[in-house]
Design a protein around this motif. Structure first.
Motif, PDB file in Angstrom:
ATOM      1  N   ALA A 131      34.931  37.809  35.174  1.00 43.82           N
ATOM      2  CA  ALA A 131      36.054  39.089  35.225  1.00 43.82           C
ATOM      3  C   ALA A 131      37.234  38.360  35.367  1.00 43.82           C
ATOM      4  O   ALA A 131      37.168  36.910  35.708  1.00 43.82           O
ATOM      5  CB  ALA A 131      35.301  38.658  36.806  1.00 43.82           C
TER       6      ALA A 131
ATOM      7  N   VAL B  78      40.951  38.518  37.486  1.00 44.00           N
ATOM      8  CA  VAL B  78      42.084  39.696  38.204  1.00 44.00           C
ATOM      9  C   VAL B  78      43.294  39.720  38.226  1.00 44.00           C
ATOM     10  O   VAL B  78      43.548  37.850  38.425  1.00 44.00           O
ATOM     11  CB  VAL B  78      41.579  39.393  40.044  1.00 44.00           C
ATOM     12  CG1 VAL B  78      41.571  39.752  41.094  1.00 44.00           C
ATOM     13  CG2 VAL B  78      39.831  38.939  39.888  1.00 44.00           C
TER      14      VAL B  78
ATOM     15  N   GLN C 299      34.596  41.881  33.920  1.00 43.89           N
ATOM     16  CA  GLN C 299      34.687  43.036  34.788  1.00 43.89           C
ATOM     17  C   GLN C 299      36.589  42.426  34.862  1.00 43.89           C
ATOM     18  O   GLN C 299      37.175  42.053  34.872  1.00 43.89           O
ATOM     19  CB  GLN C 299      34.371  42.817  36.258  1.00 43.89           C
ATOM     20  CG  GLN C 299      35.048  43.536  37.216  1.00 43.89           C
ATOM     21  CD  GLN C 299      34.517  43.269  38.736  1.00 43.89           C
ATOM     22  OE1 GLN C 299      33.276  42.617  38.466  1.00 43.89           O
ATOM     23  NE2 GLN C 299      34.342  44.076  39.390  1.00 43.89           N
TER      24      GLN C 299
ATOM     25  N   VAL D  26      39.696  43.591  36.823  1.00 47.40           N
ATOM     26  CA  VAL D  26      40.730  43.889  38.977  1.00 47.40           C
ATOM     27  C   VAL D  26      42.037  43.676  38.760  1.00 47.40           C
ATOM     28  O   VAL D  26      42.437  42.483  38.617  1.00 47.40           O
ATOM     29  CB  VAL D  26      39.813  43.237  39.591  1.00 47.40           C
ATOM     30  CG1 VAL D  26      40.239  43.735  41.771  1.00 47.40           C
ATOM     31  CG2 VAL D  26      38.076  43.346  39.782  1.00 47.40           C
TER      32      VAL D  26
ATOM     33  N   ILE E 151      36.195  45.107  45.854  1.00 44.12           N
ATOM     34  CA  ILE E 151      36.041  45.434  44.664  1.00 44.12           C
ATOM     35  C   ILE E 151      35.211  45.137  43.651  1.00 44.12           C
ATOM     36  O   ILE E 151      34.689  45.319  42.126  1.00 44.12           O
ATOM     37  CB  ILE E 151      37.020  45.594  43.787  1.00 44.12           C
ATOM     38  CG1 ILE E 151      38.453  47.081  45.429  1.00 44.12           C
ATOM     39  CG2 ILE E 151      38.210  46.408  42.824  1.00 44.12           C
ATOM     40  CD1 ILE E 151      39.731  47.367  45.477  1.00 44.12           C
ATOM     41  N   TYR E 152      35.389  43.793  43.784  1.00 43.91           N
ATOM     42  CA  TYR E 152      34.383  42.870  42.991  1.00 43.91           C
ATOM     43  C   TYR E 152      33.659  42.986  43.024  1.00 43.91           C
ATOM     44  O   TYR E 152      33.079  42.852  41.794  1.00 43.91           O
ATOM     45  CB  TYR E 152      34.913  41.677  43.042  1.00 43.91           C
ATOM     46  CG  TYR E 152      35.426  40.101  42.449  1.00 43.91           C
ATOM     47  CD1 TYR E 152      36.181  39.469  40.599  1.00 43.91           C
ATOM     48  CD2 TYR E 152      34.002  39.955  42.236  1.00 43.91           C
ATOM     49  CE1 TYR E 152      35.623  38.737  40.332  1.00 43.91           C
ATOM     50  CE2 TYR E 152      33.353  38.506  41.047  1.00 43.91           C
ATOM     51  CZ  TYR E 152      34.400  38.292  39.933  1.00 43.91           C
ATOM     52  OH  TYR E 152      34.079  37.117  39.104  1.00 43.91           O
TER      53      TYR E 152
ATOM     54  N   GLU F 181      33.529  51.213  38.585  1.00 49.40           N
ATOM     55  CA  GLU F 181      34.729  51.741  37.445  1.00 49.40           C
ATOM     56  C   GLU F 181      35.571  52.137  39.112  1.00 49.40           C
ATOM     57  O   GLU F 181      34.904  52.986  39.111  1.00 49.40           O
ATOM     58  CB  GLU F 181      34.398  52.265  36.325  1.00 49.40           C
ATOM     59  CG  GLU F 181      33.841  51.538  35.079  1.00 49.40           C
ATOM     60  CD  GLU F 181      34.976  52.116  34.261  1.00 49.40           C
ATOM     61  OE1 GLU F 181      36.329  52.067  34.518  1.00 49.40           O
ATOM     62  OE2 GLU F 181      34.543  51.034  32.942  1.00 49.40           O
TER      63      GLU F 181
ATOM     64  N   HIS G 131      41.678  50.560  40.234  1.00 56.04           N
ATOM     65  CA  HIS G 131      41.870  49.486  40.479  1.00 56.04           C
ATOM     66  C   HIS G 131      40.497  48.256  39.996  1.00 56.04           C
ATOM     67  O   HIS G 131      40.744  46.780  39.816  1.00 56.04           O
ATOM     68  CB  HIS G 131      41.972  48.568  41.096  1.00 56.04           C
ATOM     69  CG  HIS G 131      42.860  49.345  42.379  1.00 56.04           C
ATOM     70  ND1 HIS G 131      44.307  48.843  42.015  1.00 56.04           N
ATOM     71  CD2 HIS G 131      42.593  50.363  43.253  1.00 56.04           C
ATOM     72  CE1 HIS G 131      44.805  49.431  42.803  1.00 56.04           C
ATOM     73  NE2 HIS G 131      43.693  50.586  43.857  1.00 56.04           N
ATOM     74  N   CYS G 132      39.287  49.177  39.005  1.00 59.91           N
ATOM     75  CA  CYS G 132      38.450  47.890  38.495  1.00 59.91           C
ATOM     76  C   CYS G 132      38.606  48.410  37.534  1.00 59.91           C
ATOM     77  O   CYS G 132      38.064  50.321  37.321  1.00 59.91           O
ATOM     78  CB  CYS G 132      37.197  47.686  39.304  1.00 59.91           C
ATOM     79  SG  CYS G 132      36.249  47.484  38.817  1.00 59.91           S
TER      80      CYS G 132
END
Length: 669
Positions: A379, A381, A413, A415, A446-447, A452, A455-456
């Protein structure tokens, strides 16, 4: 943190004593080493007398053996056998310089090595010469820096805030990362690992290749202790800045950990832990700092070792080494084996450049390609801007692992945490924003949810890849033997070089004369065909002038023939296509274009749909196709805001006009 600013302010008042003999940017040369000495002094105070007593018994032993015994007496990984401490140093103001040297020399080797990195001897001499030494020692003796009063994490804050003040113009990302940012990184680092958070007595390794003052290691250890008091992190780090290195090593020493785990040197050119792999890695490399000082070592490792070394995937441009540090960390990942099924996790914070800088085939793109195709990126961020003390730029936390959760395999992902912040009551340099605990919790939630939302976003690895295809269009030329085009011959290197030479003397003059004669013969042969006719087929025109040259007994080599044709030609969309010896159309380099086609799309279908309708004679040169990767983070979270209608704007203008006229009437009575 309670009284943090008070302690910093107190120490800063001590620094202000130095004004005059020292410039502001030089204060750290004095304040940082004395702060370390004072902290050592506070730690050893309780056992000082017992250590001195035992020293008399063992002073005949070799230093290494003696240090080991006395360190146990001191209940620390270091000790001091000088009769002086900060209080006793003040009892003899006339000899304070010599006594301070005696005090420093009384430390065990591990602690003394730390002080030597500050190069403090010069400052002792300078302060003594300017009658400042006694006053500085006296003021420092008034502050209690014992770990029970000032925790290691708080001391790290103090050191880094002092460094910030001493180095206002330091490189972005150097030395200090805000603790709330580290807290978020650590939370993301452990989010998928229930074992380390719950298993009693577990020991794991943590590594920071740009350790600074050790803040990331301290916060990670503190966080783990909160969640699993019986767990232990063995921290390893390497740091290139001498002051930061000394502070980091002092912190490790005071914690009772292995000082040898902290190494000095440039990570990129000299890996201090070449054989080691780590469970967790966390770092904040310098942003946009060129790696030219280590260029030779890095290139040699890249070329000679390839993927057996650290930089096999590629080399970024010389102006920014962030992706070199990332590759270094990846090389430290533990391979997945039956004995170690967990692999490793990495948290690294970088600016936006590593996301998209570099075209397909470039070093940056090849590094991204390696990371994504090997499914290492879990991911990314996005962080708010203005989080750091000495830069306001936006930053991104990358989380990488070689052991993704099954749900995350083949996925990345994104974020967007850019809006999760609060304004600080008082700015610290460029740091105007901060993350609250609630913001950190929300980003982590959120992570962890892996769903979805606003913010993701979730993507397949291939979504960030593309094929850069080269679109060619045929070369079309007309030809004419005119005075203007014949003059152009002299601008062609192969033709103009006929009348040049490297020979000297008469031989050189003779060669030049022969060259000029050949030039004129070529021109005469061409003018023998002069009819101002415009030829639109290169093959026909070439046969024509070759016959003319033959009729004039001229043998024209291929490079010169190419130059002659170039001088006599012009681009012409209505001319026939120029073809090579195999009958294939030749490309017009001026019309060459490229298209980036997503990896998931067939390039020929894309070409037929997006290119062919506009340029029917185009084709793809598949020998030039390159695969590239980029992560256009901002584009995926962009939200279009419709423009206001013209009627709405006009209405607002009329309202403003009426308001202005109203005010004018009042002013004019």
């Amino acid at each position: 943190m309670k009284n943090f600013q008070e302690k910093v302010s107190f120490i800063w008042t001590i620094a202000e004593i130095l004004r005059g003999p020292y410039k502001k940017e030089e204060y750290g040369k004095v304040v940082l080493p004395i702060a370390v000495l004072r902290r050592f002094d506070c730690v050893l105070e309780e056992t000082k007398e017992e250590v001195l007593s035992q020293y008399e018994k063992f002073k005949h032993l070799p230093q290494e053996s003696r240090d080991e015994i006395l360190n146990r007496v001191a209940k620390q990984n270091f000790s001091n056998v000088s009769k002086y401490d900060f209080t006793k140093l003040l009892n003899d103001s006339d000899n304070i310089a010599d006594n301070l040297r005696d005090y420093i020399n009384g430390f065990s080797k591990s602690a003394r090595d730390i002080i030597e990195y500050f190069d403090f001897e010069k400052q002792i001499e300078k302060m003594d010469r300017n009658n400042l030494l006694y006053l500085v020692v006296k003021r420092f003796s008034e502050i209690d820096l014992h770990p029970e009063t000032v925790s290691n994490v708080e001391m790290g804050y103090i050191f880094e805030e002092l460094i910030r003040r001493f180095s206002e113009h330091g490189e972005a990302g150097d030395h200090y990362t805000p603790r709330e940012v580290i807290r978020l990184m650590v939370s993301l680092l452990f989010i998928e690992d229930a074992e380390v958070l719950t298993k009693p007595g577990i020991t794991q390794t943590l590594y920071d290749c740009c350790a600074g003052t050790g803040g990331m290691g301290s916060v990670a250890q503190e966080y783990l202790k909160e969640l699993n008091p019986s767990a232990h992190f063995e921290f390893f780090g390497q740091e290139f800045n001498e002051e930061s290195y000394a502070i980091c090593k002092a912190d490790i020493l005071i914690k009772g950990e292995e000082a040898k785990n902290i190494a000095f040197g440039n990570t990129l050119s000299q890996d201090a832990f070449p054989q080691m792999k780590f469970d967790y890695m966390i770092t904040n490399p310098p942003y946009g700092v060129e790696w030219k000082p280590v260029e030779n070592a890095v290139k040699e490792e890249h070329e000679n070792k390839g993927f057996q070394g650290r930089f096999g995937a590629g080399l970024p441009r010389i102006s920014d080494g962030q992706l070199l540090f990332l590759q270094h960390l990846v090389s430290k990942m533990k391979p997945i084996t039956p004995e170690n099924p967990k692999g490793s996790r990495i948290a690294i914070i970088m600016n936006g450049s590593p996301l998209f800088t570099g075209d397909a085939g470039s070093g940056e793109s090849e590094i991204r390609r390696y990371l994504i195709e090997n499914d290492l990126v879990e991911a990314i961020v996005a962080m708010p801007d203005q989080l750091f003390y000495n830069t306001g730029i936006s930053t991104y936390v990358w989380i990488l692992t070689n052991n993704k959760d099954p749900l995350r395999k083949g996925k990345i992902q994104l974020v967007n945490g850019a809006s999760f912040y609060q304004k600080m009551k008082k700015s610290l340099g460029n740091k105007r924003n901060e993350l609250s605990p609630e913001h950190i919790d929300e980003i982590v939630r959120i992570y962890g949810s892996f769903k979805e939302g606003e913010h993701c976003k979730l993507f397949d690895n291939e979504d960030f890849g593309y094929r850069k295809i080269t679109i060619e269009r045929p070369l079309r030329l007309n030809f004419q033997i005119s005075e203007e085009r014949v003059k152009e011959l002299y601008n062609q290197t192969a033709f103009s070089n006929l009348a040049t030479t490297r020979k000297k003397g008469q031989a050189g003059l003779d060669e030049i004369e022969a060259g000029k004669k050949l030039q004129q013969q070529i021109i005469d042969a061409l003018y023998s065909l002069k009819d101002n006719k415009l030829y639109k087929n290169r093959e026909t025109f070439t046969k024509l002038i070759k016959k003319a040259f033959k009729d004039h007994d001229l043998t024209i080599p291929a490079p010169l023939m190419k130059a002659i044709l170039a001088a006599l030609s012009e681009k012409d969309d209505t001319a026939d296509i120029c073809r090579d010896s195999k009958g294939n159309p030749e490309p017009d380099t001026d019309l060459r274009d490229t298209e980036n086609v997503p990896l998931k799309e067939n390039i020929h279908e894309y070409f037929e749909r997006e290119v062919k309708p506009h340029v029917p004679d185009a084709w793809i040169d598949e020998s030039k196709t390159k695969i590239g990767y980029e992560i256009p983070f901002t584009r995926h979270f962009y939200q279009y805001t419709p423009l206001r209608s013209s009627d709405e704007i006009l209405s607002e203008i009329k309202e403003l006009e009426a308001n202005i006229l109203d005010k004018l009437k009042k002013v004019l009575g």
